[in-house]
Design an enzyme around this catalytic site. Structure first.
Site, PDB file in Angstrom:
ATOM      1  N   LYS A 124      13.535   8.660   1.558  1.00  0.00           N
ATOM      2  CA  LYS A 124      13.351   8.628   0.109  1.00  0.00           C
ATOM      3  C   LYS A 124      13.933   7.343  -0.435  1.00  0.00           C
ATOM      4  CE  LYS A 124      10.798  11.640  -1.580  1.00  0.00           C
ATOM      5  NZ  LYS A 124       9.686  11.291  -2.459  1.00  0.00           N
ATOM      6  N   ARG A 155      14.214  15.872   4.041  1.00  0.00           N
ATOM      7  CA  ARG A 155      13.032  15.141   4.501  1.00  0.00           C
ATOM      8  C   ARG A 155      12.220  14.550   3.351  1.00  0.00           C
ATOM      9  NH1 ARG A 155      12.615  16.047   9.977  1.00  0.00           N
ATOM     10  NH2 ARG A 155      14.050  17.642  10.697  1.00  0.00           N
ATOM     11  N   SER A 203      28.888  -0.119 -28.543  1.00  0.00           N
ATOM     12  CA  SER A 203      28.580  -1.122 -29.588  1.00  0.00           C
ATOM     13  C   SER A 203      27.081  -1.347 -29.776  1.00  0.00           C
ATOM     14  CB  SER A 203      29.257  -2.460 -29.255  1.00  0.00           C
ATOM     15  OG  SER A 203      30.602  -2.275 -28.956  1.00  0.00           O
ATOM     16  N   ASP A 254      21.305   9.560  -4.067  1.00  0.00           N
ATOM     17  CA  ASP A 254      20.861   9.747  -2.678  1.00  0.00           C
ATOM     18  C   ASP A 254      20.036  11.026  -2.602  1.00  0.00           C
ATOM     19  OD1 ASP A 254      20.563   9.194   0.033  1.00  0.00           O
ATOM     20  OD2 ASP A 254      22.293  10.410   0.588  1.00  0.00           O
ATOM     21  N   HIS A 257      22.078  11.830   8.132  1.00  0.00           N
ATOM     22  CA  HIS A 257      21.805  11.041   6.924  1.00  0.00           C
ATOM     23  C   HIS A 257      22.836  11.345   5.833  1.00  0.00           C
ATOM     24  CE1 HIS A 257      17.768   9.550   8.123  1.00  0.00           C
ATOM     25  NE2 HIS A 257      17.702  10.684   8.802  1.00  0.00           N
ATOM     26  N   ASP A 313      19.420   1.888   2.978  1.00  0.00           N
ATOM     27  CA  ASP A 313      19.942   2.800   4.002  1.00  0.00           C
ATOM     28  C   ASP A 313      19.738   2.077   5.332  1.00  0.00           C
ATOM     29  OD1 ASP A 313      20.276   4.668   5.981  1.00  0.00           O
ATOM     30  OD2 ASP A 313      19.034   6.220   5.050  1.00  0.00           O
ATOM     31  N   ASP A 359      23.374   5.603   1.748  1.00  0.00           N
ATOM     32  CA  ASP A 359      22.902   4.360   1.130  1.00  0.00           C
ATOM     33  C   ASP A 359      24.038   3.410   0.819  1.00  0.00           C
ATOM     34  OD1 ASP A 359      19.875   4.455   0.421  1.00  0.00           O
ATOM     35  OD2 ASP A 359      20.677   6.482   0.275  1.00  0.00           O
ATOM     36  N   TYR A 370       5.881   8.117   5.659  1.00  0.00           N
ATOM     37  CA  TYR A 370       7.202   8.525   5.223  1.00  0.00           C
ATOM     38  C   TYR A 370       8.297   7.800   5.997  1.00  0.00           C
ATOM     39  CZ  TYR A 370      11.341  11.078   4.178  1.00  0.00           C
ATOM     40  OH  TYR A 370      12.616  11.371   3.796  1.00  0.00           O
TER      41      TYR A 370
END
Ligand code: F6R
Ligand code: MG
Ligand code: MG
Length: 384
Positions: free
Chosen positions: A242, A276, A253, A143, A30, A23, A65, A239
């Site tokens: 994520k 968050r 196969s 995401d 976001h 990201d 992302d 943090y």
């Protein structure tokens, strides 16, 4: 864009599929990646293919992302390929800053490249194998979720006969598969064979914040699935978003059929992430166009890009969840999201305290402990 070069026909040579993601800035907030960032990544990887470093590539995104899907002949953990991905993310970060995108350079935790993107912020799933006559692969990208999000679907694909009938009726699958599980906090990898060690496996992977399926192998030792296992929060010690994992699954196969690999996502299982990175919520399988988490920054999304490999060339992608057979999963996901949202800041919607350890919890506790004790009839509050 220059025309795609015809690949040299070297089907017998090992091919590596590397999916490296980061990201590097969101548009808007976001919720998605900016088209100019995708175009820049496409241009840079196109150049690398023309120079012969890559056999082929595809650039996509899920939410905020950016996913670089690359095929090459340099093996797993190649410095050259990781450097290429790092440089694309750095160039993308510059552009993200020019566009004032949100969280520009969010996952670029190191100042300079040092050999491998692992531990530096970006996530990475890789596998090297000799291409079969027909080689269908699916690249899944999530995401607003953590790497453990793949535990349940991978278990169902490779160990659950109620999902994968091939385990019962295809003689080449009947012996089961080997799961390589990564202990996120302890750092070591553990190999477990299914079906015989199924219950041991479930003890571990049933706790996706602590144990993450890293690779799956056939009994002959062929790689069948690979996931990214980085945990950004642990890398940065605080943090920073994520992990939004990726994984690669080989199909057909003697391996799960394409439909068996997609089937687990007909059930929108609960994953940690969402707003968050601090909430449990159901994972919604969507087309790429709909992979734009918006409600409460979610719910968490997963896309599936299907390819046939042709001497390393990525024939595709097919947008595998762009199909009405996943409509009910999406509807169920919305119902579950609606229900769990009503808990607001309460568990089990919000993560438990242990997993909040890497968010603001230590700061809140430190602040409370630093308070001067104030007298109350029931005792003191603050300094405990
Ligand atoms: C979760 C995510 C978002 C952000 C939230 C706050 O993975 O990316 O839910 O955590 O939008 O973002 P900031 O802190 O950038 O304002
Ligand atoms: Mg972001
Ligand atoms: Mg993200």
């Amino acid at each position: 864009m220059p025309a795609k070069k015809k690949p040299a026909p070297r089907k017998h040579d090992a091919i590596t599929v590397s999916v490296i993601k980061a990201d590097i800035g969101g548009y808007v907030g976001h919720s998605a990646s900016h088209p100019d960032i995708l175009a820049l990544a496409d241009e840079l990887l196109g150049r690398a293919r023309d120079e012969g470093l890559l056999v082929d590539y595809h650039v996509t995104n899920v939410g905020d992302d950016l996913d670089l899907i690359m095929t090459h002949r340099h093996g797993n953990n190649s410095r050259k390929i990781h450097r290429l991905a790092w440089d694309v993310f750095m160039e993308g970060t510059k552009l993200a800053r020019e566009l004032c995108l949100h969280g520009a350079g969010q996952d670029m935790l190191a100042d300079s490249f040092s050999g491998n993107v692992k531990g530096m912020g970006p996530g990475c799933a890789e596998m090297t194998f000799v291409e079969r006559k027909a080689e269908p692969i699916i690249v899944f990208a999530g995401d607003k979720c953590a790497p453990g999000a793949w535990n349940l679907p991978l278990y169902r694909m490779f160990a659950d006969p109620f999902n994968t009938i091939g385990l019962v009726i295809d003689p080449s699958m009947h012996d089961g598969f080997i799961f390589e599980v990564h202990d996120v906090h302890g750092g070591q990898d553990i190999k477990l064979a299914c079906p015989e060690q199924m219950y041991d496996l479930l003890v571990l992977i049933g706790s996706p914040e602590n144990y993450v399926i890293k690779n799956i192998y056939t009994r002959k030792g062929e790689v069948a699935a690979a996931s990214s296992t980085q945990k950004l929060a642990l890398i940065a010690g605080r943090y920073v978003g994520k992990d939004d994992p990726v994984m690669i699954v080989r199909c057909q196969s003697g391996l799960p059929a394409v439909g068996e690999a997609l089937e687990p996502f007909a059930f929108p299982h609960m994953v940690s992430g969402w707003m968050r990175g601090s909430h449990y919520g159901p994972m919604m399988p969507t087309s790429r166009a709909q992979a734009t988490p918006s409600r409460f920054d979610g719910p968490p999304r997963v896309i599936a890009c299907g390819f046939q490999l042709a001497c390393g060339r990525l024939v595709g992608p097919r947008d595998m969840f762009d199909d009405p057979s996943f409509d009910l999963a999406r509807q169920k996901c919305n119902e579950v999201a609606d229900y769990i949202r009503r808990h607001g800041p309460f568990e089990p919607h919000r993560l438990g305290l242990h997993d909040m350890e890497y968010t603001t919890l230590p700061q809140v506790l430190a602040k409370l402990k630093g308070l001067k004790p104030h007298k109350r009839s029931s005792g003191t509050w603050g300094r405990v």
